[in-house]
Design an enzyme around this catalytic site. Structure first.
Site, PDB file in Angstrom:
ATOM      1  N   HIS A 135       0.873  -1.175   0.000  1.00  0.00           N
ATOM      2  CA  HIS A 135       0.000   0.000   0.000  1.00  0.00           C
ATOM      3  C   HIS A 135       0.915   1.232   0.000  1.00  0.00           C
ATOM      4  O   HIS A 135       2.039   1.166   0.521  1.00  0.00           O
ATOM      5  CB  HIS A 135      -0.837  -0.038   1.284  1.00  0.00           C
ATOM      6  N   ASP A 212       2.910  -4.652   7.916  1.00  0.00           N
ATOM      7  CA  ASP A 212       1.718  -3.834   7.749  1.00  0.00           C
ATOM      8  C   ASP A 212       0.535  -4.788   7.917  1.00  0.00           C
ATOM      9  O   ASP A 212       0.218  -5.561   7.005  1.00  0.00           O
ATOM     10  CB  ASP A 212       1.741  -3.181   6.360  1.00  0.00           C
ATOM     11  N   GLN A 215      -4.754  -5.169   6.875  1.00  0.00           N
ATOM     12  CA  GLN A 215      -5.806  -6.066   6.376  1.00  0.00           C
ATOM     13  C   GLN A 215      -5.836  -7.391   7.117  1.00  0.00           C
ATOM     14  O   GLN A 215      -6.760  -8.175   6.937  1.00  0.00           O
ATOM     15  CB  GLN A 215      -5.595  -6.327   4.866  1.00  0.00           C
ATOM     16  N   CYS A 376      -4.864   2.519  -3.682  1.00  0.00           N
ATOM     17  CA  CYS A 376      -3.617   3.031  -3.081  1.00  0.00           C
ATOM     18  C   CYS A 376      -2.472   2.032  -3.262  1.00  0.00           C
ATOM     19  O   CYS A 376      -1.598   1.920  -2.382  1.00  0.00           O
ATOM     20  CB  CYS A 376      -3.793   3.387  -1.606  1.00  0.00           C
TER      21      CYS A 376
HETATM   22  N1  C6P Z   1      -6.448   0.431   2.703  1.00  0.00           N
HETATM   23  C1  C6P Z   1      -8.276   0.103   1.166  1.00  0.00           C
HETATM   24  O1  C6P Z   1      -9.366   0.420   0.638  1.00  0.00           O
HETATM   25  P1  C6P Z   1      -5.112   3.656   7.109  1.00  0.00           P
HETATM   26  O2  C6P Z   1      -5.629   4.540   6.007  1.00  0.00           O
HETATM   27  O3  C6P Z   1      -3.923   4.247   7.808  1.00  0.00           O
HETATM   28  O4  C6P Z   1      -6.180   3.182   8.033  1.00  0.00           O
HETATM   29  O5  C6P Z   1      -4.618   2.296   6.383  1.00  0.00           O
HETATM   30  C2  C6P Z   1      -3.680   2.370   5.346  1.00  0.00           C
HETATM   31  C3  C6P Z   1      -3.449   1.017   4.777  1.00  0.00           C
HETATM   32  C4  C6P Z   1      -2.213   0.428   4.959  1.00  0.00           C
HETATM   33  N2  C6P Z   1      -1.954  -0.809   4.520  1.00  0.00           N
HETATM   34  C5  C6P Z   1      -2.875  -1.548   3.893  1.00  0.00           C
HETATM   35  C6  C6P Z   1      -2.552  -2.943   3.447  1.00  0.00           C
HETATM   36  C7  C6P Z   1      -4.155  -1.005   3.659  1.00  0.00           C
HETATM   37  O6  C6P Z   1      -5.071  -1.739   3.037  1.00  0.00           O
HETATM   38  C8  C6P Z   1      -4.435   0.313   4.089  1.00  0.00           C
HETATM   39  C9  C6P Z   1      -5.761   0.952   3.793  1.00  0.00           C
HETATM   40  C10 C6P Z   1      -7.770   0.895   2.334  1.00  0.00           C
HETATM   41  O7  C6P Z   1      -7.628  -0.833   0.739  1.00  0.00           O
HETATM   42  C11 C6P Z   1      -7.849   2.366   2.080  1.00  0.00           C
HETATM   43  S1  C6P Z   1      -6.748   2.903   0.844  1.00  0.00           S
END
Ligand code: C6P
Length: 418
Positions: A135, A212, A215, A376
């Site tokens: 991401h 990370d 998910q 993203c």
């Molecule tokens: N993915 C998706 O629709 P935040 O925004 O900080 O809560 O999470 C960021 C993030 C980081 N790593 C992974 C693997 C993610 O999937 C996400 C967020 C959302 O897939 C919003 S872009």
């Protein structure tokens, strides 16, 4: 269309799923006269009533700043806040609550590590290894610190299924590597990475690993001690909790050695104009009034997930994934992007006849909410030579009928676009 699935042994029965669905008020709504089919859980999960009620109780009965007041109300809020840290510690099986830093989310947690560990440990010619399925929030913070320090980013390639190529990863590890930062479950491909192996290989070179886990936390149990990861980042809103709250787990020794990130209230022991001494862990990294309600809501959400049990969650999502994959595979002109050996509840796809944004718009009119775009993860889109995908991502409250509705909607899109 009739649903052809029949539940297996560890799976939840339709009545169990119905009971779970009733706990989520958002799911009771209709859009365009059709029941909401919510398939955008990778973007954010819906909130159960227990989380909503907990937030309400906090604001109605406990609201006060934390770690500051001697009065009873302040003690109530501080206790609830710190209790949530202990719930998060239990959820991740961290060795100590000092290792649980509240952040605003995964993005904030990764930026914290990049800005502190990264700045303190990277120098010219050093390397940070990430993967081709990250991401943006696990790419850009490393680019920023690498640029500042004259370090380089190295990328583990992925194959056509969306699996990491581990042999290439092994070749990238070297005395120059200072950190490996990889995603546990890919948000655009659904790949569950072999993170234990990734960590073992990095540790054999003395290199720490950040996972990370954005998910991962709603789909599988995470045991940071068993994984032996050095850092783990998560977002509350992706695991049935509120937005604006997340956790950075870090091994105590690493966090102790890291300089603070942001300066302000609560992260200090004493301040004079000449010198400031910093507070102990975890407060050293929590400057300013934290998201108190968010942390307490997150505690309620993590308790909720633990009470459901990951065995049941995983069995239900596995059955949904198999069913959905079979149904979507059977549609002419549809290609699934991401067919890794180990997958979680995320299915990205493209249609020959329609752009993902058109797919998303038509599905919306059928009451079906999916995400369309690059999610993203622009480098993933480039790797698979697509500008964007449509993505259905599911959770514990999704049903086989949700996928029947998705399939019917896709057939409608194909009719419209020929
Ligand atoms: N993915 C998706 O629709 P935040 O925004 O900080 O809560 O999470 C960021 C993030 C980081 N790593 C992974 C693997 C993610 O999937 C996400 C967020 C959302 O897939 C919003 S872009």
């Amino acid at each position: 269309m009739d649903t052809v699935h029949s539940p297996g042994e560890t799976e939840l029965l339709p009545a169990d799923i119905e009971a779970i669905r009733r706990e989520f008020p958002v799911l009771q709504q209709e859009f365009y006269g059709k029941p909401l089919t919510y398939l955008d859980n990778a973007a954010t999960t819906q909130k159960p009533q227990v989380v909503i009620d907990r937030l309400r109780r906090y604001y109605e009965q406990e609201n006060a700043n934390v770690h500051r007041a001697v009065y009873s109300l302040g003690e109530l809020s501080s206790k609830a806040f710190e209790d949530s840290r202990i719930i998060a510690q239990k959820f991740l099986n961290a060795a100590s609550e000092k290792e649980i830093i509240f952040t605003s989310g995964t993005t904030d947690a990764i930026n914290l590590v990049a800005a502190t560990f990264g700045r303190a440990n990277l120098g010219p010619g050093d390397e940070v290894i990430i993967s081709a399925m990250e991401h943006h929030s696990n790419i850009v913070p490393w680019q920023i610190v690498c640029e500042e320090k004259g370090a380089r980013l190295k990328v583990i390639p992925i194959d056509d299924r969306g699996d990491l190529i581990l042999e290439e990863y092994e070749k990238l590890l070297s005395p120059r590597t200072k950190l490996v930062a990889v995603v546990y479950i890919s948000n655009s491909l659904g790949t569950i990475n072999p993170v234990k192996k990734v960590i073992e290989l990095a540790h054999a070179h003395g290199v720490p690993v950040l996972l990370d886990g954005a998910q991962a936390v709603s789909h599988l149990p995470v045991d940071v001690q068993e994984l032996d990861c050095d850092f783990f980042a998560l977002s509350g809103h992706k695991v049935f909790g509120p937005t604006g709250i997340g956790v950075l787990y870090g091994k105590e020794a690493l966090l102790e050695a890291m300089p603070p990130y942001r300066g302000g209230g609560d992260m200090i022991l004493s301040v004079t104009f000449e010198k400031t001494t910093y507070n102990d862990l975890p407060f050293k990294f929590e400057a300013g009034t934290p998201n108190i309600a968010g942390a307490i809501g997150l505690g309620a959400a993590l308790d909720y997930v633990m009470s459901l049990g990951f065995e049941k969650i995983a069995a239900h999502e596995r059955a949904l994934l198999d069913y959905a994959t079979e149904q979507l595979d059977a549609i002419d002109g549809l290609r699934i992007i991401g067919t890794a050996r180990e997958k979680a509840g995320v299915i990205s796809f493209v249609l020959d006849s329609a752009h993902p944004h058109d797919v998303g718009t038509i599905l919306d009119h059928e009451g079906v909410a999916i995400r369309t775009g690059h999610h993203c993860t622009q480098p993933v889109m480039e790797r698979f030579c697509v500008p964007a995908t449509s993505r259905a991502s599911f959770s514990i409250y999704n049903t086989f009928e949700d996928f029947d509705r998705l399939v019917q909607g896709i057939r409608k899109v194909q009719k419209v676009f020929g």
